[in-house]
Design an enzyme around this catalytic site. Structure first.
Site, PDB file in Angstrom:
ATOM      1  CE  LYS A   1      -4.279  -1.815   1.988  1.00 33.14           C
ATOM      2  NZ  LYS A   1      -5.237  -1.774   3.110  1.00 33.14           N
TER       3      LYS A   1
ATOM      4  CG  HIS B   1      -3.363 -10.447   2.193  1.00 37.51           C
ATOM      5  ND1 HIS B   1      -2.373  -9.879   1.410  1.00 37.51           N
ATOM      6  CD2 HIS B   1      -4.092  -9.407   2.663  1.00 37.51           C
ATOM      7  CE1 HIS B   1      -2.497  -8.574   1.417  1.00 37.51           C
ATOM      8  NE2 HIS B   1      -3.543  -8.250   2.172  1.00 37.51           N
TER       9      HIS B   1
END
Length: 290
Positions: free
Chosen positions: A160, A209
Site C-alpha cells: 500500500k 491474502h
C-alpha cells in the site's frame, strides 16, 4: 530457573572465569541451596566450567552428581573440550537472536510507515500479527513456518506504500477504477519483498491474502486449498480487524454483526476450518462479548 548474577558456585565461576570442582557441596559456603529447594533436586557434587568467547563470559556449563565416585581433573579436561564448542554455539545463538530481532524491528518499522499514512489503521499490523500467530500455533505451525506466518502478517499490506494517498485515505467508497488500483497493492508488496533474502515463504501470503475460499477473490482467483495456508490465515485476521475497527466511511461493526459475518462467510470467503480455530481464541471471544 534464573539465578542472580554472582550467586552460588555457578556465579563464582562466572565472575572469576575459572573452572571449579566441588565434591561435597554441603561443605562449600558458595553453594546456593535455594536452587535445590525450589527444584526438588538434591545436589551432592558438581563441576562447573566457564563458557568464554573472546575473553567475554557468556555462561557456565555444569555437570552435577557424578554417577560413580568423585569428579577429577580428568573430568575437567573432558568438560573443557565440550565447553569450547558449547561457548561458540551459544554465542552464535545469541547473535542469531539479535539479528532476528533487528530484522523484525526493521520490517515492523517499514510496515508501520504504511500505517502512518492512515491514522484509521493504527495498530492494525500488530493486531493482525498477534491473531495470525495464535491461529498458526493452534493448527501446529512451528519453526520456519510460524516465522513465515509472523513476517507475512507484519508485511501483508506493505504494498500500500505504492498506492496514492488520494485513494488510500479516501473517506468515501472507492470507485470501480480506484478499487482496481487499490487491488494492485498485493503485487506491489510481492515486488517490494522479492529482492529480500528469506522471503520465499512470505511472498505467497502477501500476494494472496485477498483470495477467497470460493475462488472469487484476487489477484488470481485461487480457490480452497489452492490458496497458501498463511494467506488463508491472514484473510481472516485482516478482515476481522477491519470489521472491528473504525474506518473513515463507517464505525466499528457491532460484535454480533462481526460474528455473524465470520460464520456466514465460512466456506465462501474464509477457510471454514480456520474460522472455527479463530473463534476459539479467548481474546476474540472477549472482543465478541462471548
Amino acid at each position: 530457573m534464573e539465578i542472580e548474577w554472582g550467586k552460588g558456585i555457578v556465579g563464582y565461576v562466572a565472575i572469576n572465569k575459572l573452572p571449579l570442582i566441588v565434591n561435597d557441596v554441603s561443605k562449600d559456603e558458595r553453594f546456593y541451596a535455594e536452587v535445590d529447594r525450589k527444584t526438588g533436586f538434591k545436589t551432592r557434587n558438581l563441576i562447573a566450567y566457564p563458557l568464554i568467547v573472546q575473553k567475554k563470559i557468556i555462561g557456565v556449563i555444569e555437570a552435577i552428581n557424578k554417577k560413580d565416585g568423585l569428579f577429577t581433573n580428568k573430568d575437567l579436561e573432558i568438560i573443557s573440550l565440550i565447553s569450547s564448542s558449547a561457548a561458540v554455539a551459544l554465542q552464535n545463538a545469541f547473535l542469531y537472536r539479535e539479528l532476528e530481532e533487528l530484522f523484525k524491528g526493521t520490517i515492523t518499522s517499514l510496515a508501520n510507515s504504511v500505517e502512518a499514512k492512515d491514522p484509521y489503521t493504527s495498530g492494525h499490523v500488530n493486531r493482525v500479527t498477534k491473531f495470525s500467530l495464535e491461529i498458526g500455533k493452534r493448527i501446529g505451525l512451528k519453526g520456519e513456518d510460524l516465522r513465515a506466518c509472523e513476517l507475512a502478517a507484519i508485511l501483508h499490506d506493505i504494498g500500500k506504500i505504492a498506492i496514492p494517498d488520494s485513494i488510500l485515505k479516501k473517506p468515501d467508497k472507492l470507485t470501480d477504477e480506484e478499487y482496481e488500483i487499490m487491488k494492485t497493492h498485493v503485487y506491489h508488496g510481492a515486488r517490494i519483498l522479492n529482492p529480500i533474502p528469506g522471503m520465499k515463504n512470505v511472498i505467497p501470503a502477501v500476494l494472496h491474502h485477498h483470495e477467497r475460499w470460493d475462488g472469487k477473490g484476487y489477484p488470481m482467483g485461487l480457490k480452497g486449498e489452492e490458496i497458501p495456508l498463511i494467506a488463508r490465515i491472514i484473510t481472516i485476521t485482516d478482515s476481522f480487524d477491519a470489521m472491528n475497527s473504525d474506518r473513515p466511511y463507517r464505525k466499528r461493526l457491532p460484535p454480533e454483526v462481526i460474528e455473524k459475518e465470520l460464520k456466514e462467510k465460512a466456506g465462501f470467503q474464509f477457510d471454514p476450518r480456520l474460522i472455527d480455530v479463530f473463534l476459539e481464541i479467548e481474546e476474540v471471544k472477549e472482543l465478541l462479548n462471548k
